[in-house]
Design a protein around this motif. Sequence first.
Motif, PDB file in Angstrom:
ATOM      1  N   LYS A  82       0.840  -1.189   0.000  1.00  0.00           N
ATOM      2  CA  LYS A  82       0.000   0.000   0.000  1.00  0.00           C
ATOM      3  C   LYS A  82       0.878   1.242   0.000  1.00  0.00           C
ATOM      4  O   LYS A  82       1.817   1.371   0.800  1.00  0.00           O
ATOM      5  N   ILE A 135       1.070   4.925   0.954  1.00  0.00           N
ATOM      6  CA  ILE A 135       0.417   5.884   1.849  1.00  0.00           C
ATOM      7  C   ILE A 135       1.123   7.224   1.707  1.00  0.00           C
ATOM      8  O   ILE A 135       2.325   7.339   1.974  1.00  0.00           O
ATOM      9  N   LEU A 147       3.768   4.062  10.182  1.00  0.00           N
ATOM     10  CA  LEU A 147       3.236   3.312   9.045  1.00  0.00           C
ATOM     11  C   LEU A 147       4.322   2.847   8.087  1.00  0.00           C
ATOM     12  O   LEU A 147       4.176   1.817   7.423  1.00  0.00           O
ATOM     13  N   GLU A 163      -8.392  -0.118   9.655  1.00  0.00           N
ATOM     14  CA  GLU A 163      -7.504  -1.268   9.506  1.00  0.00           C
ATOM     15  C   GLU A 163      -6.100  -0.828   9.092  1.00  0.00           C
ATOM     16  O   GLU A 163      -5.099  -1.363   9.581  1.00  0.00           O
ATOM     17  N   ILE A 164      -6.025   0.147   8.199  1.00  0.00           N
ATOM     18  CA  ILE A 164      -4.724   0.635   7.730  1.00  0.00           C
ATOM     19  C   ILE A 164      -3.976   1.362   8.843  1.00  0.00           C
ATOM     20  O   ILE A 164      -2.749   1.258   8.976  1.00  0.00           O
ATOM     21  N   ARG A 220     -12.092   0.448   6.533  1.00  0.00           N
ATOM     22  CA  ARG A 220     -10.838   0.217   5.795  1.00  0.00           C
ATOM     23  C   ARG A 220      -9.716   1.103   6.324  1.00  0.00           C
ATOM     24  O   ARG A 220      -8.580   0.666   6.494  1.00  0.00           O
ATOM     25  N   ASP A 232      -2.787   4.807  -2.304  1.00  0.00           N
ATOM     26  CA  ASP A 232      -3.950   4.045  -1.838  1.00  0.00           C
ATOM     27  C   ASP A 232      -4.632   4.789  -0.679  1.00  0.00           C
ATOM     28  O   ASP A 232      -5.834   4.655  -0.469  1.00  0.00           O
ATOM     29  N   SER A 248       3.458  -1.681   3.697  1.00  0.00           N
ATOM     30  CA  SER A 248       3.191  -0.268   3.408  1.00  0.00           C
ATOM     31  C   SER A 248       4.483   0.462   3.091  1.00  0.00           C
ATOM     32  O   SER A 248       5.548   0.102   3.593  1.00  0.00           O
TER      33      SER A 248
END
Length: 283
Positions: A2, A4, A20, A158-159, A155, A62, A26
Motif C-alpha cells: 500500500k 500511503i 506506518l 484497519e490501515i 478500511r 492508496d 506499506s
Amino acid sequence: MKNIVVVGLGEMGASLAKILNKEPKSQVIGVDINEKSLSYTKDHGIVFEAASNLVNVASHADVIILATPVTYIEEMIRSLSQLSLKKEVIVTDTGSTKRDIMDVAEAVLTPKNIHFVGGHAMAGTHRSGVEWANEKLYQDVPYFLIPSSISNARRLQEILEPIAAKFMPISVKKHDELMAVISDIPHIMSFALMNTATNQLGDSTTFGQYVAGGFKDMTRIAESDPKLWTDVLLSNKEAILTSQSLIIEQLQLFSQAIEDNDASTLMTLISSAQESRKNLLLK
C-alpha cells in the motif's frame, strides 16, 4: 504493497509516517514544502520517498493523509478533486475541527465517488516540526473518525491499526463542540494569560525567574504554532464563541464574589471545580 501519502511532516504527520512506514506491507511517501523536513525524513527512515508536491504523487496513493493546518486541508481536498486518483483511494485528514473540512469533502469529493473519512486524534504537543516524530504519539489516545456520506471508516481503521489509537465514531457537531471546550478554549486562555502577564509585568524574561508551577502549567500551550491555531480558532468559530461566553460568565462569578468578599460563593465555585478535576481522569 500500500502506498500511503502523508502531506505535512510536522509532529502529527511525521509520527504517522514513521509508524506506518515500518509496516512491511506499506510504504510512505512524505510530502512537504520544506526541503529540510523532506531531507530529515529520508535520512531518518521516516518515509520511503519524499516529494515537494502532492500533485506529483497523488495518483499512486492508496491512502492520502492530509496533516496540515485546516485551511490547507480544504485547499488540498479541492485540488484532489481535480486529479486522477486510484478508484479505491481513501482520503483522510488530521484537522482538529471538522465542519468546514467535511463540508468541502462532501461538496467536491463525494460527487466524484472519492471516499473521504475525517480524522482527528487527541494527540500531539505544543511542539512542531519533523524532528518531534514519535512512534508512541498515538498509542491509546482517542482517534475520531467521521466518514462522508459514501464512505465508512472500517478500511481506514484497519490501515491505521499500527498506530494503536482508540478509534471511535462521532458526529461533526459533537466533535467541534467538544474540541471548543477541551482544546480551543484552553489555548485561548493560555494565550490570553501570557499576554496579560507581559502587558502587566513587562517582558517575560523579566518576571520569568519568579513564576511557579501553576503559571508554567497554564501557559505551556502558549508556545503552540500561531499559524496552526489561527486557522483552528477561525474554523470552529461558532462553537468557540458559545463556549467562550460561558467562560466569561464564570470569570464574572469569581469577580463578583471577590468584590463582595463572598467567601461562601468562592468556596462553592472552587470546590465544584476541584471535584470535577478529581473525577476527570477516572475510568
